[in-house]
Design an enzyme around this catalytic site. Structure first.
Site, short mmCIF file in Angstrom:
data_model
loop_
_atom_site.label_atom_id
_atom_site.label_comp_id
_atom_site.label_asym_id
_atom_site.label_seq_id
_atom_site.Cartn_x
_atom_site.Cartn_y
_atom_site.Cartn_z
N PRO A 9 -22.46 10.31 -24.08
CA PRO A 9 -23.01 11.13 -22.99
C PRO A 9 -22.04 11.18 -21.80
O PRO A 9 -21.39 10.19 -21.47
CB PRO A 9 -24.29 10.38 -22.60
N GLY A 10 -21.94 12.33 -21.18
CA GLY A 10 -21.14 12.46 -19.98
C GLY A 10 -22.04 12.95 -18.86
O GLY A 10 -22.45 12.20 -17.96
N CYS A 35 -9.73 33.68 -2.53
CA CYS A 35 -9.63 35.14 -2.60
C CYS A 35 -9.99 35.67 -3.97
O CYS A 35 -9.14 36.22 -4.70
CB CYS A 35 -8.21 35.56 -2.22
N GLU A 36 -11.19 35.45 -4.38
CA GLU A 36 -11.71 35.96 -5.66
C GLU A 36 -13.19 36.23 -5.46
O GLU A 36 -13.90 35.41 -4.88
CB GLU A 36 -11.59 34.90 -6.76
N1 LLP Z 1 -17.98 14.19 -26.59
C1 LLP Z 1 -17.15 15.22 -26.78
C2 LLP Z 1 -16.28 15.21 -27.96
C3 LLP Z 1 -17.12 16.29 -25.87
O1 LLP Z 1 -16.26 17.29 -26.08
C4 LLP Z 1 -17.97 16.27 -24.75
C5 LLP Z 1 -17.96 17.36 -23.78
C6 LLP Z 1 -18.82 15.16 -24.57
C7 LLP Z 1 -18.81 14.14 -25.51
C8 LLP Z 1 -19.73 15.02 -23.41
O2 LLP Z 1 -20.70 16.01 -23.36
P1 LLP Z 1 -21.89 15.93 -22.29
O3 LLP Z 1 -22.72 14.71 -22.65
O4 LLP Z 1 -21.28 15.79 -20.97
O5 LLP Z 1 -22.62 17.18 -22.47
N2 LLP Z 1 -17.25 21.70 -18.36
C9 LLP Z 1 -18.52 22.00 -18.98
C10 LLP Z 1 -18.89 20.99 -20.03
C11 LLP Z 1 -17.88 20.84 -21.13
C12 LLP Z 1 -18.19 19.76 -22.11
C13 LLP Z 1 -17.03 19.48 -22.99
N3 LLP Z 1 -17.22 18.41 -23.90
C14 LLP Z 1 -19.59 22.14 -17.90
O6 LLP Z 1 -19.27 22.01 -16.72
O7 LLP Z 1 -20.74 22.42 -18.22
#
Ligand code: LLP
Length: 422
Positions: free
Chosen positions: A275-276, A345-346
């Site tokens: 999880p992130g 500027c966008e």
């Molecule tokens: N594991 C892998 C292999 C991933 O590619 C990702 C996220 C995660 C875990 C974590 O995912 P999460 O639990 O955070 O959903 N920038 C985008 C999100 C891109 C996610 C990319 N990969 C945003 O701001 O919504």
């Protein structure tokens, strides 16, 4: 928002008012609650405490070393996708044996460094990558731990730009192809098959895609065992979504952790989750202030000092984040709708449309953007030659600068005019 609340009409993070912090730190800045981050982490880990689960926090969501350290102290591992993320995790005290390395484009150097750190597993995304890892481990005479990232061909239901589990996405290897890759890997004396991996996307707010893909991976593990390929770890990726709107209140943690518990009880293998967003998103805000008010016959604009270079999600994904007052002045009868825009500027540099704020809002008033702890600072840039803004971490009634501002002068120093142009 975890760790934030209004007290006497003033926004506080834990036990300190944001107004007080703004007297010491110039806006814009990111601000995180350590309590909020830990409470999110605990919401998952407490529900999974009787299973053999490693929470490998996805560093890309928020890679500040202090945040990694906070999580490391609670036993978290890390999911990294670059050498930069790997050294951050190591520096924060996360040992190699708790680190998984994901991503479709691992370079030879990154692979070599990760092998040196004896990481828990490489999540391999192509046959070509498998050959490269095998070659590098042979040269080093060190066995590399590997898992194959399966692409289960499942629609995750989130934004198409962050969905990763369909055949048309660049990620992972199809189930049929993956079997061949495992067989090849099992013939190598330099590859140690330890796991199976997948990650279907991000900001997932329905249980069905998790359920379907977890079942597929479970069946796949059985298939591997039937051909005598033994694995120890099942990596289910990340993706658990959060509520960005005040109105929606989806909480999937119970159903999500129940699915994980079921897999654990039927397989008795170590489960890894990555999880992130879930850990950090709602524990962070971006504090900004009003520079100008501007009106035309269609719209009311508020120009703030934070732009799309500081916070990209609205411009890139049409993501909606609330913008609110740090200090509430009056009641709602004196409110108006404003488009909150940055100085870039966008035309895409719109933080929020139709934010409901005090009609007498004025220059220097403090505002904040909510739920920006994930994919906020990590996706910021210096576009328009703007600075990288500071990051602040609150712990109880204290606040700490955990990243200094990087001024335009700092990065101009990295540039050189060649002699022939002088
Ligand atoms: N594991 C892998 C292999 C991933 O590619 C990702 C996220 C995660 C875990 C974590 O995912 P999460 O639990 O955070 O959903 N920038 C985008 C999100 C891109 C996610 C990319 N990969 C945003 O701001 O919504």
């Amino acid at each position: 928002m975890e760790g934030f609340s209004y007290n006497n009409k003033k926004l506080h993070c834990e036990q300190i008012s944001i107004e007080k912090i703004c007297k010491k730190i110039d806006t814009p800045f990111y601000l995180y609650s350590s309590k909020g981050i830990l409470s999110n982490f605990n919401a998952l880990s407490n529900k999974l405490k009787n299973c053999n689960v490693l929470i490998a926090y996805a560093v890309k969501a928020n890679s500040n070393i202090s945040i990694l350290r906070l999580l490391a102290k609670k036993g978290a591992g890390a999911d990294v996708v670059s050498y930069g993320e790997l050294i951050r995790a190591i520096k924060a005290g996360i040992p190699g044996k708790k680190i998984v390395f994901s991503g479709v484009g691992k370079t030879d150097l990154e692979i070599s460094k990760a092998i040196d750190h004896k990481i828990l597993q490489f999540n391999i995304e192509s046959l070509h990558e498998l050959h490269t890892i095998e070659k590098i481990s042979r040269e080093k005479n060190i066995k590399a731990n590997i898992a194959v990232r399966i692409n289960p061909d499942i629609e995750a239901g989130g934004h198409p730009k962050i969905s990763t589990g369909k055949k048309t996405d660049k990620f992972g290897i199809s189930i049929t192809e993956a079997l061949k890759v495992y067989k090849l890997a099992s013939d190598s004396s330099f590859l140690n098959i330890v796991g199976v991996d997948m990650h279907i996307g991000s900001q997932i707010l329905q249980i069905k895609p998790f359920n379907n893909s977890f079942k597929k991976i479970e069946r796949f593990c059985k298939k591997l065992e039937s051909i005598n390929i033994k694995i120890k770890n099942i990596d289910l990726g990340g993706g658990l979504g959060v509520n960005y709107s005040d109105k929606k209140n989806v909480d999937l943690t119970k159903e999500y952790t129940n699915l994980i518990k079921n897999i654990y009880s039927s397989t008795k293998k170590k489960i890894i989750i990555e999880p992130g967003r879930f850990i950090v998103a709602n524990a962070g805000i971006l504090v900004t202030k009003v520079i100008y008010k501007k009106k035309n016959d269609k719209k009311n604009f508020i120009v703030v000092d934070a732009g799309m270079n500081d916070f990209l999600r609205p411009a890139l994904y049409d993501a909606r984040h609330n913008v609110k007052h740090v200090i509430i002045k009056s009641n709602k009868s004196n409110s108006d709708f404003f488009d909150i825009v940055g100085p870039i500027c966008e035309s895409a540099d719109v933080v929020a449309e139709n934010a409901n704020l005090d009609s007498d809002i004025k220059k220097d008033d403090l505002l904040f953007i909510d739920n920006v702890g994930a994919y906020g600072a990590t996706m910021s840039s210096t576009y328009n030659s703007r600075s990288l803004i500071p990051e602040i971490l609150v712990h109880k009634k204290m606040f700490y600068k955990i990243r200094n501002k990087m001024e335009a002068d700092d990065f101009i120093k990295l540039e050189k005019i060649p002699n022939w142009l002088k």
